[in-house]
Design a protein around this motif. Structure first.
Motif, PDB file in Angstrom:
ATOM      1  N   PRO A 291       0.772  -1.130   0.097  1.00 44.81           N
ATOM      2  CA  PRO A 291       0.028  -0.022  -0.057  1.00 44.81           C
ATOM      3  C   PRO A 291       0.930   1.142   0.003  1.00 44.81           C
ATOM      4  CG  PRO A 291      -0.126  -1.079   2.163  1.00 44.81           C
ATOM      5  CD  PRO A 291       0.594  -2.218   1.062  1.00 44.81           C
ATOM      6  N   LYS A 292       0.192   2.174  -0.794  1.00 43.02           N
ATOM      7  CA  LYS A 292       1.169   3.577  -0.751  1.00 43.02           C
ATOM      8  C   LYS A 292       0.739   4.331   0.463  1.00 43.02           C
ATOM      9  CE  LYS A 292       1.426   3.640  -5.812  1.00 43.02           C
ATOM     10  NZ  LYS A 292       0.897   4.565  -7.133  1.00 43.02           N
ATOM     11  N   PRO A 293       1.565   5.272   0.984  1.00 38.73           N
ATOM     12  CA  PRO A 293       1.317   6.322   1.891  1.00 38.73           C
ATOM     13  C   PRO A 293       0.086   7.061   1.739  1.00 38.73           C
ATOM     14  CG  PRO A 293       3.502   6.359   1.200  1.00 38.73           C
ATOM     15  CD  PRO A 293       3.022   5.591   0.284  1.00 38.73           C
ATOM     16  N   ALA A 294      -0.703   7.453   2.702  1.00 36.96           N
ATOM     17  CA  ALA A 294      -1.973   7.903   2.555  1.00 36.96           C
ATOM     18  C   ALA A 294      -1.726   9.506   2.163  1.00 36.96           C
ATOM     19  CB  ALA A 294      -2.657   8.234   3.929  1.00 36.96           C
ATOM     20  N   LEU A 295      -2.594   9.734   1.148  1.00 38.82           N
ATOM     21  CA  LEU A 295      -2.394  11.015   0.595  1.00 38.82           C
ATOM     22  C   LEU A 295      -2.725  12.067   1.619  1.00 38.82           C
ATOM     23  CD1 LEU A 295      -1.941  12.517  -2.261  1.00 38.82           C
ATOM     24  CD2 LEU A 295      -4.655  12.463  -2.521  1.00 38.82           C
ATOM     25  N   THR A 296      -1.859  13.318   1.713  1.00 37.49           N
ATOM     26  CA  THR A 296      -2.428  14.312   2.870  1.00 37.49           C
ATOM     27  C   THR A 296      -2.731  15.415   1.994  1.00 37.49           C
ATOM     28  OG1 THR A 296      -0.143  15.121   2.851  1.00 37.49           O
ATOM     29  CG2 THR A 296      -0.764  13.326   4.220  1.00 37.49           C
ATOM     30  N   LEU A 297      -2.942  16.514   2.523  1.00 36.69           N
ATOM     31  CA  LEU A 297      -3.423  17.772   2.150  1.00 36.69           C
ATOM     32  C   LEU A 297      -2.201  18.464   1.322  1.00 36.69           C
ATOM     33  CD1 LEU A 297      -5.662  19.736   4.876  1.00 36.69           C
ATOM     34  CD2 LEU A 297      -6.388  18.405   2.532  1.00 36.69           C
ATOM     35  N   ALA A 298      -1.156  17.945   1.597  1.00 35.39           N
ATOM     36  CA  ALA A 298       0.189  18.569   0.785  1.00 35.39           C
ATOM     37  C   ALA A 298       0.238  18.135  -0.579  1.00 35.39           C
ATOM     38  CB  ALA A 298       1.580  18.185   1.609  1.00 35.39           C
ATOM     39  N   GLY A 299      -0.567  16.900  -0.863  1.00 33.69           N
ATOM     40  CA  GLY A 299      -0.682  16.359  -2.170  1.00 33.69           C
ATOM     41  C   GLY A 299      -1.668  16.652  -2.886  1.00 33.69           C
ATOM     42  N   LEU A 300      -2.379  17.779  -2.352  1.00 36.99           N
ATOM     43  CA  LEU A 300      -3.545  18.140  -3.246  1.00 36.99           C
ATOM     44  C   LEU A 300      -3.437  19.661  -3.595  1.00 36.99           C
ATOM     45  CD1 LEU A 300      -6.372  16.781  -0.944  1.00 36.99           C
ATOM     46  CD2 LEU A 300      -5.551  15.851  -3.096  1.00 36.99           C
ATOM     47  N   PRO A 301      -4.019  20.187  -4.410  1.00 32.86           N
ATOM     48  CA  PRO A 301      -4.065  21.505  -4.660  1.00 32.86           C
ATOM     49  C   PRO A 301      -4.313  22.403  -3.587  1.00 32.86           C
ATOM     50  CG  PRO A 301      -5.175  20.300  -6.371  1.00 32.86           C
ATOM     51  CD  PRO A 301      -5.306  19.540  -5.332  1.00 32.86           C
ATOM     52  N   PRO A 302      -3.770  23.525  -3.272  1.00 28.13           N
ATOM     53  CA  PRO A 302      -3.734  24.297  -2.087  1.00 28.13           C
ATOM     54  C   PRO A 302      -5.185  24.802  -1.771  1.00 28.13           C
ATOM     55  CG  PRO A 302      -2.057  25.126  -3.325  1.00 28.13           C
ATOM     56  CD  PRO A 302      -2.702  24.250  -4.454  1.00 28.13           C
ATOM     57  N   GLU A 303      -6.081  25.064  -2.947  1.00 30.95           N
ATOM     58  CA  GLU A 303      -7.377  25.279  -2.873  1.00 30.95           C
ATOM     59  C   GLU A 303      -8.252  24.442  -1.974  1.00 30.95           C
ATOM     60  OE1 GLU A 303      -6.462  26.953  -7.030  1.00 30.95           O
ATOM     61  OE2 GLU A 303      -6.062  25.049  -5.763  1.00 30.95           O
TER      62      GLU A 303
END
Length: 309
Positions: A291-303
């Motif tokens: 499993p890949k590490p969970a996506l955090t807000l840092a991996g999403l657009p700033p908006e």
């Protein structure tokens, strides 16, 4: 002795078939919902940079106000101004309503309404609609990597019943698995030409950019498509998807922050590229992927941080 050996062989074959079917369903399950869903408990430290984004978005039960915007990519984005698809329509019914995943960009809702009407014209008795997006899009706690920007929808291979289903029917009813247990072709006792026509109808809508189906279904579509095959360019094989097909529509004109998917390949996908999907190593991988590490807000657009906070 011979009878005992024969019985053992039958039992081993049955167990193997059961294991294959189990494996297929584990890839892409349609788990039951709940009549009394419990709210998720508050997060201990929601502002921590390491908090998975899916934990934050799953706790938002209402849309972000303002004009509709699909922000970011289908696998790393969020949704503003989302609208719900009504749970019951004249030509569709939403399944698993306890998940609260019947939200989307208004363009997706319009597409589903249009597709449901067109499906009725080919003799399909209305759509059973699975997951769309969460109220503010973003990653989900289970089942999906995409469905993040309000432009994805799962359509069950089960036609809509002739009655308005009860809440219990919607939460616990089973989707129709149209793939044979060995995963090498469709189940000819279940699959009909109307399934082909249903997928063709979706693919021919100009808003649709791609459709994901099980490889066995893609094989059947290639066999049944006939001379006019350009719609097959949009239909791609993918793991699971034995009980539903996954539709993605294009980034809407009013969503400048939306990242479009790569264009479809200039091929109907019915040649040697299908061979990979029927290799034993593909059908029965020796070990599950890490499993890949969970996506955090840092991996999403700033908006998306503003939308979920």
């Amino acid at each position: 002795m011979r009878a005992a050996t024969h019985l053992l062989a039958v039992l081993l074959l049955a167990a193997a078939g059961s294991a294959v079917a189990r494996e297929k369903h584990l890839i892409d399950p349609t788990p039951p919902g709940s009549l009394n869903p419990e709210p998720l408990p508050p997060l201990q430290n929601p502002d921590a940079p390491s908090t998975p984004a899916k934990e934050l978005f799953a706790r938002k039960s209402t849309p972000f106000p303002g004009p509709p915007r699909s922000i970011g990519g289908y696998f790393d984005g969020c949704l503003a101004g989302g609208v719900p698809l009504p749970i019951t329509g004249p030509t569709w019914q939403v399944m698993r309503p306890s998940r609260n995943r019947n939200w989307g960009n208004p363009q997706l809702v319009r597409f589903i309404e249009r597709f449901a009407e067109n499906a009725k014209k080919i003799g399909w008795n209305g759509l059973l609609v699975g997951d769309m997006s969460q109220p503010r899009g973003g990653p989900m706690l289970s089942n999906h990597k995409s469905h993040q920007v309000g432009l994805d929808v799962d359509i069950w291979f089960t036609p809509m019943p002739d009655h308005v289903q009860s809440r219990a029917e919607r939460e616990f009813g089973s989707a129709t698995d149209v793939v044979a247990p060995d995963m090498l072709d469709v189940d000819l006792e279940v699959w009909t030409h109307k399934h082909t026509e249903l997928i063709r109808t979706a693919a021919q809508d100009p808003a649709v950019t791609r459709i994901l189906v099980n490889a066995a279904i893609k094989k059947a579509l290639c066999r049944e498509a006939g001379a006019h095959r350009t719609w097959l360019f949009k239909v791609r094989p993918w793991y699971g998807h034995a009980e539903h097909f996954h539709i993605q529509i294009a980034c809407p004109a009013g969503s400048a922050e939306c990242k479009p998917q790569p264009p479809s390949l200039p091929s109907d996908g019915c040649g040697h590229e299908l061979d990979f999907w029927f290799k034993d190593s593909t059908l029965h991988p020796p070990t599950p992927p890490k499993p890949k590490p969970a996506l955090t807000l840092a991996g999403l657009p700033p908006e998306c941080k503003q939308i979920v906070k």
